[in-house]
Design a protein around this motif. Structure first.
Motif, short mmCIF file in Angstrom:
data_model
loop_
_atom_site.label_atom_id
_atom_site.label_comp_id
_atom_site.label_asym_id
_atom_site.label_seq_id
_atom_site.Cartn_x
_atom_site.Cartn_y
_atom_site.Cartn_z
N GLY A 128 0.76 -1.17 0.10
CA GLY A 128 0.03 -0.16 0.03
C GLY A 128 1.10 1.81 -0.02
O GLY A 128 0.36 1.72 -0.71
N THR A 129 1.88 1.23 1.00
CA THR A 129 2.62 2.51 1.09
C THR A 129 3.29 2.62 -0.54
O THR A 129 3.68 3.64 -0.79
CB THR A 129 3.45 2.20 1.78
OG1 THR A 129 3.03 2.34 2.83
CG2 THR A 129 4.36 3.87 1.77
N MET A 130 4.02 1.95 -1.14
CA MET A 130 4.76 2.01 -2.36
C MET A 130 3.83 2.79 -3.45
O MET A 130 4.52 3.16 -4.01
CB MET A 130 5.20 0.60 -2.41
CG MET A 130 6.54 -0.20 -1.50
SD MET A 130 7.80 -1.68 -2.33
CE MET A 130 8.66 -1.03 -3.34
N GLY A 131 2.38 2.12 -3.43
CA GLY A 131 1.35 2.27 -4.26
C GLY A 131 1.01 3.61 -4.31
O GLY A 131 0.29 4.25 -4.89
N GLN A 132 1.30 4.73 -3.07
CA GLN A 132 1.31 6.18 -2.87
C GLN A 132 2.27 6.22 -3.93
O GLN A 132 2.00 7.64 -4.25
CB GLN A 132 1.22 6.42 -1.83
CG GLN A 132 0.52 5.55 -0.77
CD GLN A 132 -0.69 5.72 -0.56
OE1 GLN A 132 -1.72 6.22 -1.28
NE2 GLN A 132 -1.84 4.34 -0.70
N LEU A 133 3.05 6.04 -4.50
CA LEU A 133 3.52 6.65 -5.48
C LEU A 133 4.47 5.87 -6.92
O LEU A 133 4.49 5.43 -6.86
CB LEU A 133 5.70 6.41 -4.49
CG LEU A 133 5.73 6.76 -3.17
CD1 LEU A 133 6.27 6.74 -2.40
CD2 LEU A 133 5.76 8.70 -3.04
N PRO A 134 5.24 6.84 -7.17
CA PRO A 134 5.04 6.50 -9.13
C PRO A 134 5.73 5.68 -9.17
O PRO A 134 6.35 5.61 -8.12
CB PRO A 134 5.75 7.88 -9.57
CG PRO A 134 5.29 8.73 -9.28
CD PRO A 134 4.85 8.51 -7.49
N GLU A 135 5.97 4.48 -10.18
CA GLU A 135 6.67 3.67 -10.10
C GLU A 135 7.92 4.45 -9.91
O GLU A 135 8.55 5.21 -11.09
CB GLU A 135 5.87 3.05 -11.24
CG GLU A 135 7.14 1.17 -11.28
CD GLU A 135 7.26 0.57 -12.28
OE1 GLU A 135 7.67 -0.61 -13.14
OE2 GLU A 135 5.32 0.65 -12.82
N GLY A 136 8.82 3.38 -9.46
CA GLY A 136 10.63 3.99 -9.39
C GLY A 136 11.05 5.29 -8.46
O GLY A 136 12.60 5.13 -8.95
N SER A 137 10.12 5.68 -7.90
CA SER A 137 10.33 6.04 -6.58
C SER A 137 10.73 6.15 -5.34
O SER A 137 10.81 6.53 -4.57
CB SER A 137 9.17 7.39 -6.61
OG SER A 137 7.95 7.15 -6.64
N VAL A 138 10.39 5.06 -4.88
CA VAL A 138 10.85 4.34 -3.88
C VAL A 138 11.13 3.01 -4.16
O VAL A 138 11.29 2.36 -5.22
CB VAL A 138 9.21 4.46 -3.11
CG1 VAL A 138 8.32 3.02 -3.70
CG2 VAL A 138 9.69 3.13 -1.72
#
Length: 339
Positions: free
Chosen positions: A140-150
């Protein structure tokens, strides 16, 4: 076996233990939705990681699904609840595209981590997320951010292997249910390698995780056995098992119910520690205490550290709906009738 022949046993009962404010709120949202809209109420993923709670909600009319496309077309007017662990941004977007009415039960402390991660990204920092791969909260947290930004980091060894594009422009957040001590080591190594690393504005590990670990840490020395009530997919419960062993318990086990305890292979025990993960209801703690009392002359010794008074409001749409005493007992984990 009468009380005179039962071997003596001290049970160190940790406090705080069991349901946290985020879990209490999530369960309450499902119960309130059933009151307000009738069955079925769909829930995406386990609302919390506990089979007793899930089965109790199923008995009330909740239907658990892993993805929104499992909701039948004829029930799309019914609400769908997102679990306490949080969901990627794509999930509510998908719900809107399908004309589904959703209620978000994400724990407010998880939502806070989402906002901290998004703030790092908005200010141009690459986000380092400390957490466990595959856990719903991490997804869920990774899915708040654009791909490649985390980037996900789990261990100190991961830190040593990590080679960011811009090592001077990093910001970190953590999963809320991690081991406090382990996470401190990972953060220290990140700061050692990347001195310009930016911390979140507030600690990401939630109060309930911290409090339960501290209570177990204080109670564990001298325990022959330390039992943690929780599910095998519950991150915060598994961390409590590790904390108990590190703090001096001779053995520590994760159990979902009293029936899972292998009484014949516990060995000689005189002192047992007992706590529960943040999604484990108090009724199961009581069940385990009673199982010990059947076999031992058991004395319960309270091992309290701090008192928790946190309370999170439910969704605006559900405020003002009355719950019965039995409903509230279930919401609070006290084991009232499930129907």
């Amino acid at each position: 076996m009468n009380a005179m022949t039962k071997p003596p046993l001290t049970i160190r009962l940790c406090g705080p233990r069991g349901f946290c404010a985020g879990v209490d709120r999530a369960i309450q949202i499902v119960v309130l939705a059933l009151k307000a809209y009738g069955a079925p109420v769909y829930v995406r993923h386990e609302i919390v990681h506990n089979r007793y709670v899930v089965e109790g909600l199923e008995a009330k009319g909740a239907v658990f699904v892993e993805e929104l496309d499992e909701i039948p077309a004829e029930h799309r007017g019914q609400p769908v609840v997102f679990s306490a662990h949080g969901v990627p941004k794509s999930v509510p977007e998908d719900a809107v595209a399908r004309n589904l009415f959703y209620l978000d039960a994400t724990c407010p402390l998880v939502s806070k981590v989402h906002k901290q991660a998004m703030r790092h990204q908005r200010l141009g920092r690459h986000v380092v997320l400390i957490g466990h791969a595959g856990h719903p909260e991490v997804i869920g947290t990774m899915g708040q951010l654009p791909e490649g930004s985390v980037s996900l980091i789990e261990t100190v060894e991961d830190v040593d292997r990590y080679e960011p594009v811009d090592p001077d422009n990093l910001g970190y957040v953590t999963q809320t249910t991690l081991s406090v001590d382990d996470t401190a080591g990972v953060i220290a190594r990140l700061q050692e390698r990347f001195p310009n690393l930016t911390a979140p504005s507030a600690d990401s590990i939630c109060y309930a995780t911290t409090n339960r670990q501290e209570a177990v840490k204080q109670a564990a020395p001298g325990c022959d056995l330390f039992l943690i009530v929780g599910a095998p997919n519950s991150s915060n419960s598994k961390r409590l098992v590790e904390v108990a062993l590190r703090a001096g318990a001779r053995q520590s086990l994760l159990v979902q119910r009293a029936a899972e305890i292998d009484w014949d292979n516990l060995g000689p025990i005189a002192t047992v520690g007992l706590s529960a993960g943040a999604s484990a209801p108090e009724v199961i703690v009581n069940e385990i205490i009673e199982a010990f009392r059947e076999r031992f002359d058991a004395r319960v010794e309270l091992a309290d550290t701090v008192e928790e008074n946190e309370h999170f409001l439910v969704n605006r749409e559900l405020r003002g709906i009355e719950l019965t005493a039995a409903d509230m007992a279930f919401v609070n984990g006290e084991g009232a009738s499930r129907v």
